[in-house]
Every structure is written in C-alpha cells, then in structure tokens.
Design a protein around this motif. Sequence first.
Motif, PDB file in Angstrom:
ATOM      1  N   LEU A 281      35.481 -23.984  21.600  1.00 39.81           N
ATOM      2  CA  LEU A 281      36.967 -22.824  21.857  1.00 39.81           C
ATOM      3  C   LEU A 281      37.634 -24.139  21.514  1.00 39.81           C
ATOM      4  O   LEU A 281      37.163 -24.933  21.945  1.00 39.81           O
ATOM      5  CB  LEU A 281      37.582 -22.871  23.164  1.00 39.81           C
ATOM      6  N   LEU A 282      38.084 -23.988  19.878  1.00 42.48           N
ATOM      7  CA  LEU A 282      38.052 -25.213  19.053  1.00 42.48           C
ATOM      8  C   LEU A 282      39.217 -25.373  18.357  1.00 42.48           C
ATOM      9  O   LEU A 282      39.904 -24.449  18.297  1.00 42.48           O
ATOM     10  CB  LEU A 282      37.620 -25.713  17.942  1.00 42.48           C
ATOM     11  N   ARG A 283      40.371 -26.309  18.434  1.00 43.22           N
ATOM     12  CA  ARG A 283      41.650 -25.691  17.664  1.00 43.22           C
ATOM     13  C   ARG A 283      41.830 -26.820  16.298  1.00 43.22           C
ATOM     14  O   ARG A 283      42.629 -27.607  16.698  1.00 43.22           O
ATOM     15  CB  ARG A 283      42.803 -26.279  18.790  1.00 43.22           C
ATOM     16  N   PRO A 284      41.496 -26.354  15.664  1.00 39.56           N
ATOM     17  CA  PRO A 284      42.012 -26.263  14.151  1.00 39.56           C
ATOM     18  C   PRO A 284      43.688 -26.819  13.557  1.00 39.56           C
ATOM     19  O   PRO A 284      44.300 -26.081  14.474  1.00 39.56           O
ATOM     20  CB  PRO A 284      41.543 -25.684  12.934  1.00 39.56           C
ATOM     21  N   PRO A 285      43.929 -27.870  13.075  1.00 41.82           N
ATOM     22  CA  PRO A 285      44.856 -28.872  13.350  1.00 41.82           C
ATOM     23  C   PRO A 285      45.235 -26.997  11.645  1.00 41.82           C
ATOM     24  O   PRO A 285      44.983 -26.995  10.617  1.00 41.82           O
ATOM     25  CB  PRO A 285      44.571 -29.619  12.258  1.00 41.82           C
ATOM     26  N   ARG A 286      46.427 -26.890  12.433  1.00 43.64           N
ATOM     27  CA  ARG A 286      47.232 -25.917  11.164  1.00 43.64           C
ATOM     28  C   ARG A 286      47.406 -26.957  10.250  1.00 43.64           C
ATOM     29  O   ARG A 286      47.679 -27.897   9.822  1.00 43.64           O
ATOM     30  CB  ARG A 286      49.548 -26.292  12.279  1.00 43.64           C
ATOM     31  N   GLY A 287      47.655 -25.309   8.946  1.00 39.68           N
ATOM     32  CA  GLY A 287      47.535 -25.333   7.657  1.00 39.68           C
ATOM     33  C   GLY A 287      46.567 -26.906   7.326  1.00 39.68           C
ATOM     34  O   GLY A 287      46.355 -26.300   5.584  1.00 39.68           O
ATOM     35  N   GLN A 288      45.618 -26.664   7.827  1.00 38.40           N
ATOM     36  CA  GLN A 288      44.560 -27.185   7.277  1.00 38.40           C
ATOM     37  C   GLN A 288      43.177 -26.733   7.486  1.00 38.40           C
ATOM     38  O   GLN A 288      42.918 -25.466   7.405  1.00 38.40           O
ATOM     39  CB  GLN A 288      43.504 -28.788   8.107  1.00 38.40           C
ATOM     40  N   GLU A 289      42.198 -26.349   5.729  1.00 36.34           N
ATOM     41  CA  GLU A 289      41.079 -26.019   5.842  1.00 36.34           C
ATOM     42  C   GLU A 289      39.821 -26.223   6.188  1.00 36.34           C
ATOM     43  O   GLU A 289      40.247 -27.335   6.872  1.00 36.34           O
ATOM     44  CB  GLU A 289      40.208 -25.582   3.978  1.00 36.34           C
ATOM     45  N   LEU A 290      39.228 -25.082   6.944  1.00 35.22           N
ATOM     46  CA  LEU A 290      38.163 -25.495   8.278  1.00 35.22           C
ATOM     47  C   LEU A 290      37.010 -25.716   6.652  1.00 35.22           C
ATOM     48  O   LEU A 290      36.815 -24.637   6.354  1.00 35.22           O
ATOM     49  CB  LEU A 290      37.503 -24.667   8.816  1.00 35.22           C
ATOM     50  N   VAL A 291      36.528 -26.638   7.118  1.00 35.44           N
ATOM     51  CA  VAL A 291      34.980 -27.702   6.085  1.00 35.44           C
ATOM     52  C   VAL A 291      33.472 -27.027   6.564  1.00 35.44           C
ATOM     53  O   VAL A 291      33.667 -27.373   7.781  1.00 35.44           O
ATOM     54  CB  VAL A 291      35.255 -28.612   5.554  1.00 35.44           C
ATOM     55  N   VAL A 292      32.725 -26.400   6.889  1.00 34.59           N
ATOM     56  CA  VAL A 292      31.744 -25.879   7.810  1.00 34.59           C
ATOM     57  C   VAL A 292      30.723 -26.427   6.617  1.00 34.59           C
ATOM     58  O   VAL A 292      30.035 -25.656   5.895  1.00 34.59           O
ATOM     59  CB  VAL A 292      31.709 -24.656   7.681  1.00 34.59           C
TER      60      VAL A 292
END
Length: 317
Positions: free
Chosen positions: A29-40
Amino acid sequence: MEFSLIDRIRRRAATRDDVVLGIGDDAALLRPPRGQELVVSADALNAGVHFPPDTGAADIGWKALAVNLSDLAAMGATPAWVTLSLSLPQADAGWLDAFLDGFLALAAQHRVALVGGDTTRGPLSIGVTALGFVPPGAALQRGGAQPGDEVWITGVPGEAAVALAQWRRGEAMQPGLRARLDRPTPRIAAGLALRGRAHACIDVSDGLAADLGHVLAASGVGASLELVRLPRTAVLDALPDETRWHHQLGGGDDYELCFTAAPAQRDAITQALAGCDTPAQVIGRIDAAPGLRLRDPQGVLWQLPQRGWDHFAGAPA
Ligand code: ADP
Ligand code: MG
C-alpha cells in the motif's frame, strides 16, 4: 524455499513514510504525493543476455536497479518505490545477500524503498518495477525534439561496450572498465535538472544511435551528429577512429541520458548539470529532414555498420 529468502529481503529493505504497507502482505500500500503523476517502468535482466554469466551477485543487484532508475531519470522523475521479482536456480542465501548488497546500496543512495516482489525457482532472471513521481505535464518524453534543437549526451558512452568487447574476446578487462559495464550510474539528478529545459530525453541502453533514433522517430525529425564531438576518455582515445565510433554510437549498457534542447538553453543546462556533477556536451543538432547523419572530422558522412542491440536479431557483429 522462498519464505526464508523473502524474510532475508524484508529484514534488510529500508522503508519510507509514504509506504503504508511494505513487504509481507498480498500487496503493498503506497501513498503517492497529492497532485503528482505516477511514473512506472519495468525492466528484466537475464543472465548471459543483460550481464556476462560471471558477473558478481552484488554487481547484478546494482545493475538490476540501476537500469530501472535510469528509465525514471530519462522521464525526469523522482524515484520512490521498487518491486523485485527474482527467479533463482537455487535458494542460495549467500548469493541473495550479495545481490542485496548491490541492490540496496543503490536504493539507499536514491532513498528508494523496496516494497514487494516475487521469489521463484527457475533460470536466473531479475525483474524490477520502479515507481516515481513527476509534476503534471513535466515528464521528459521522446517525442518533443524540434528542428534547431541541440543534441546532448551526459557522461561518456562507449566504455561499457569496450568492456563487453574485451569480455567477449576472452581478454582480461582493463582495470576500472568492468565497473562501466556492471555499475552504471542512473542520472537521476540530471533528469530532474532537465525538467522544463529539455524538449526530449531518452536513456542510452541499446546504443546512442539506436536510442537517439527512437527520439527522432517519436518526434518526426532527424539529426546530424559530429563524430569529433563525442566525449572521449583515455580508453576510447586509444582505439582507431572507426572502432571508437562503433563503441560510442553502437554500444549499449552506458545508461547515459541523450536529450535535446533549444540552443538558448545551453548555458542554463550547462550550469544545472554542473550543479549535479553530471558532465554533458552538445554532439549535434536536430534537423527537419528525417534520419541520422553522422559526420567524420572532414565533414564526410559515416555509416554505423549496425545500430544497437536488438534482442530478437541477436548481438551486433
Ligand atoms: P503471494 O503468494 O501473495 O504472492 P509471496 O509469498 O510471493 O506472496 O510474497 C510474500 C510477500 O513478500 C509479498 O508482500 C511480496 O511482495 C513479498 N516478496 C516476495 N518476493 C519478494 C522479493 N524478491 N523482493 C521483495 N519482496 C518480495
Ligand atoms: Mg508471490
């Protein structure tokens, strides 16, 4: 077998505040920073294909993570989390510990948390998925190169290819050269510094000519490179011109960044990259006419015999 191995991994893996749940459950379970795009990004390494079979376990660990962080660097992303899928011929705790030495040392350098994975028995193969963040719209992509842009390269591509050629010939590798092959430096700080400055970016994994070719195709443009401007070291200087150009342009495994930017950005980029200890130089220019033109010191067009590495076509001659 895999439970004791997974436990070894779990005990050594560092975590971060944004990892709500790491190794040990059915999923992380991961919490990406609000408003950022996730790069995979995902890349697998297979023994004998992506590294010589005699490569040390710590070097394999380092490289498995480095090639994935390099992809995030090329996007201008800040890395955060990785998963690790291991296929191992046997449950060798000593090998795993050494592998983790390399993998986790690089992870620590970039504050990356190992949050999950899979461990199975089979031929040696390492699959990594790397996740990172970028502000919306800020990712560096392959398709943005514009006619008139300058073409840049970080570091000195070619030495890894020299190392590989020596290994293929069964020679003892020159001191220091083995590390060029086994321990690439992902250019994370450079990728971040290029956000908002570069028009297009790619990491050089398959050879400068082939990877720049991907940028040109995606951007619908061409390029002219001056061979004399390709960066050199003593190792490369010692080679005849054509052999050197072949390694500089056709050799993979360097994981430098090739990017394009408007000439007006030159000073800002030079300064920004100096600020993160990343050498870089302009090697050519983007043209409207498609194709890659390589000019020798006399200005004569030179043709690279074979472009890069194609897994399904086999190794370059
Ligand atoms: P599952 O059967 O649910 O897939 P596994 O036994 O494969 O569970 O994995 C158990 C836990 O260990 C999971 O959280 C998984 O992400 C983690 N894990 C397994 N292998 C690795 C590995 N090589 N590196 C990191 N985490 C791993
Ligand atoms: Mg599993």
